[in-house]
Design an enzyme around this catalytic site. Structure first.
Site, PDB file in Angstrom:
ATOM      1  N   THR B 197       0.910  -1.168   0.000  1.00  0.00           N
ATOM      2  CA  THR B 197       0.000   0.000   0.000  1.00  0.00           C
ATOM      3  C   THR B 197       0.891   1.143   0.000  1.00  0.00           C
ATOM      4  OG1 THR B 197      -1.872  -0.843   1.151  1.00  0.00           O
ATOM      5  CG2 THR B 197      -1.748   1.471   1.068  1.00  0.00           C
ATOM      6  N   GLU B 283       5.685   1.758   9.726  1.00  0.00           N
ATOM      7  CA  GLU B 283       4.875   1.849  10.935  1.00  0.00           C
ATOM      8  C   GLU B 283       5.695   1.415  12.149  1.00  0.00           C
ATOM      9  OE1 GLU B 283       0.489   1.446   8.892  1.00  0.00           O
ATOM     10  OE2 GLU B 283       1.434  -0.346   9.710  1.00  0.00           O
ATOM     11  N   ASN B 407      -1.357  -0.759  14.061  1.00  0.00           N
ATOM     12  CA  ASN B 407      -2.212  -1.635  13.264  1.00  0.00           C
ATOM     13  C   ASN B 407      -3.378  -2.203  14.046  1.00  0.00           C
ATOM     14  OD1 ASN B 407      -1.299  -1.791  10.477  1.00  0.00           O
ATOM     15  ND2 ASN B 407       0.647  -2.124  11.513  1.00  0.00           N
ATOM     16  N   SER B 412      -9.768   2.789  14.286  1.00  0.00           N
ATOM     17  CA  SER B 412     -10.537   3.398  15.372  1.00  0.00           C
ATOM     18  C   SER B 412     -10.285   4.900  15.441  1.00  0.00           C
ATOM     19  CB  SER B 412     -10.244   2.701  16.686  1.00  0.00           C
ATOM     20  OG  SER B 412      -8.912   2.303  16.774  1.00  0.00           O
TER      21      SER B 412
END
Lengths: 412, 412
Positions: B197, B283, B407, B412
């Site tokens: 991605t 990340e 992740n 949320s």
């Protein structure tokens, strides 16, 4: 924080006639913990096993393979297995081989057999020299407490980052004859297809000739220890061994008999239980996931897709968070490497909830239904490929903060 | 907590003649953030790209491929690219395709061209319907601020979990003619070989005919975006596009000219910079690791081993902890799937420290030397296979608590 993994009860672990277990605190890596296990076998025993396919397979694995090959050539039976934790004796070159052989020699001298009748196993840190003197010094203590009732202690003696010992035991009746099976296993990271830093030992009192036992072990491993994954790493030391002591009533001499089928089913079933225990105690695990892929062209492609899902850190963290971000499962299916997969026919279920229909979101799917299942501690992911009738199932766990903590701190 | 990733300075991002960029806050997923980007091209432009190999490739990727194929058949040039964040429009079936086409139709109507002259891109959550009405409503705003100077805003508009915008720019002189290259990219999870991605857009003002540009893009991707991994996940939407606007002085018409070689080198170099930025902002990344495998029989086997190391959660957590538990690297080499690898000839280096020699621990190796290197924020792992003269390099990052947090909380 193991997932629905009951602590074994020592009294429920039945002794298996023809095998005695002894343990010691040898101080291999840390003081005051059981880290050495000796399993002494009756002369009637046959032993078979499967090992890691890692090219950096550890020195003891190489020695085990050679000694088992020796059994096949000479018929001289294995007399004992010895396991140390705290050091994997892997990535240790020629010195490591010498240390594994020295271990066999020391134990053989104590038991009065040839070194080639010993199978050595190690688990722990890689790339560090095995403290073989401490190991050898611990052997007399282990032999001093050899006992058929030591299965619980044995399960404790092979633990590394496991949070609790793992063992299973049962008695079955085959052709009117009783067979007792008892086994132990340990994980808990580096778990993946083709074995892991995973050790499993299963003993039964049936008498099984070598080629038949070889066949039975391979079949059982393919449906148990080779169907689990925690982090996708395959270790240098993984071994799963089955011992048929021959001290009981049942004899199995060929693979076509009904007795073979029943005994093989019992061995597979208890092996699955031992393998699933490893997943339930996966490093940092909070969820136990069963991944079933159906309607594939071959078992192989079903396994490939199941592992692609089971290895995805994004899928595993979503399950940890109980977040039904289920598109991550579709992505993992998509990159599993099945080039001619027609995703427009694919269906995805989470337990009883139909999530994806014909490759897209099921119009009936409601996020709260996905959410409900995601909150459970045991979840089945089912994928239907609509291109054949093959199927495969694997078991895995989620990926949590604790996995990182445990592995970032392993040696400290 | 990106690793040595400087924030781009807007003034340093040179405009590329022949491309204008406009952005909007369309509220695709969240309000008050740039989530829509339009890139409008001069009619002289050629466009080429590489896309994800995921079988669940997203609807916009399917539309892009069809429209680029149309260009090759008809010669009608691409007029604009449109990118939304917040929703991947993947795993969305027929409705997703309709939405991607509707996006092209809406932008084509505003620009006065055919829908087939638009390339659409999406990134974000999978398996949720694209809110195409909000996207369409945002297009006039994006067109209203089209400007050649908008590269910094464009880099911001394509961010998802990226912690900062990524952009690079440079001017080179080839055959006495000036070429300006400016590009943007975004990560930051689901990054692995064969794309991720990951979106990358690189524009230059050279004029490059279509087949030559196709060749150049593939070669650049193979040495940049296809050499990075963060978590081993390959997304449904990855795309890397190169735009040659044709508005500058340099023309390249064949792949054998010296101009081709120089321009291709510049494109590869800036692509590597953009790709490495994605890893630096992986990340939760705290370390940037270069993994080089040398002395292999083929580039393919060197890549296979490099990725096996780069994907291992155990290796990545050890680097996070600055723990020289380097046996984990040997284990990852061992299970890379090179069946005839002779590990007894293998050497492993961590920067300048010789860790493993001939498959075992180097007797000269001292733990404190490994420790010193592990504490750095940039580390090179070098493996020598001693079986040939092929080599490959990939870039990756470590695996931290924050990866799990990001992740587990993404939606949320």
């Amino acid at each position: 924080m193991a997932v629905n993994l009951p602590l074994p009860i020592a009294a429920n672990l039945k002794p298996v006639a023809g095998i005695e277990l002894g343990f010691a605190e040898a101080g291999i890596r840390k003081a005051n913990r059981k880290d050495l296990l000796v399993m002494k076998l009756a002369p009637t025993a046959t032993v078979s096993g499967v090992f890691t396919k890692n090219r950096f397979c550890a020195a003891p694995v190489q020695v085990c393979k050679a000694h088992l090959e020796g059994v096949r050539l000479s018929g001289t039976p294995i007399q004992a297995l010895v396991v140390n934790t705290g050091n994997a004796n892997a990535g240790t070159g020629e010195a490591g081989l010498a240390n594994a052989n020295a271990t066999c020699e020391a134990l053989a001298a104590l038991l009065g057999c040839a070194p080639s009748q010993i199978l050595p196993f190690s688990t722990g840190v890689i790339l560090e020299p095995l403290p073989v003197d401490r190991l050898k010094a611990g052997l007399p203590n282990a032999i001093a407490n050899l006992n058929a009732d030591n299965w619980y202690n044995a399960a404790e003696a092979i633990m590394t980052t496991d949070t609790q010992p793992k063992a299973a035991s049962r008695t079955v009746t085959i052709a009117g004859k009783s067979v007792t099976l008892t086994g132990i296993s340990k994980g808990a990271g580096m778990i993946k297809p083709n074995m892991a830093t995973m050790l499993g030992y299963l003993a039964m009192d049936a008498k099984v000739v070598q080629p038949v036992l070889d066949h039975m072990v391979k079949a059982a491993a393919d449906k148990s220890f080779n169907c689990i994954t925690i982090d996708g790493d395959t270790s240098t030391n993984d071994s799963f061994m089955v011992i048929a002591t021959g001290a009981g009533q049942l004899e199995v001499n060929d693979t076509t008999s009904p007795e073979y089928a029943e005994l093989a089913a019992a061995v597979t079933s208890i092996s699955q239980e031992l393998a699933q225990m490893i997943v339930r105690d996966g490093e940092g695990a909070t969820k136990f996931m069963t991944i079933t892929v159906e309607e594939g062209r071959s078992v192989e492609e079903c396994r490939q897709i199941a592992y692609s899902i089971g290895h995805s850190p994004l899928v595993k963290t979503a399950f940890y968070a109980s977040d039904p971000n289920l598109g991550r499962i579709l992505a993992a299916i998509g990159y599993a490497g099945i080039d001619d997969l027609d995703v427009s026919k694919l269906n995805l279920y989470l337990d009883d909830v139909w999530v994806a229909k014909n490759g897209g979101r099921n119009p009936e799917y409601k996020e709260e239904d996905g959410q409900r299942v995601m909150k459970q501690s045991e979840i089945t992911i089912r994928v239907k490929l609509a291109r054949g009738d093959a199927a495969a199932t694997i078991w895995t766990c989620d990926f949590s903060h604790d996995y990182v903590s445990i592995n970032a701190d392993y040696r400290s």
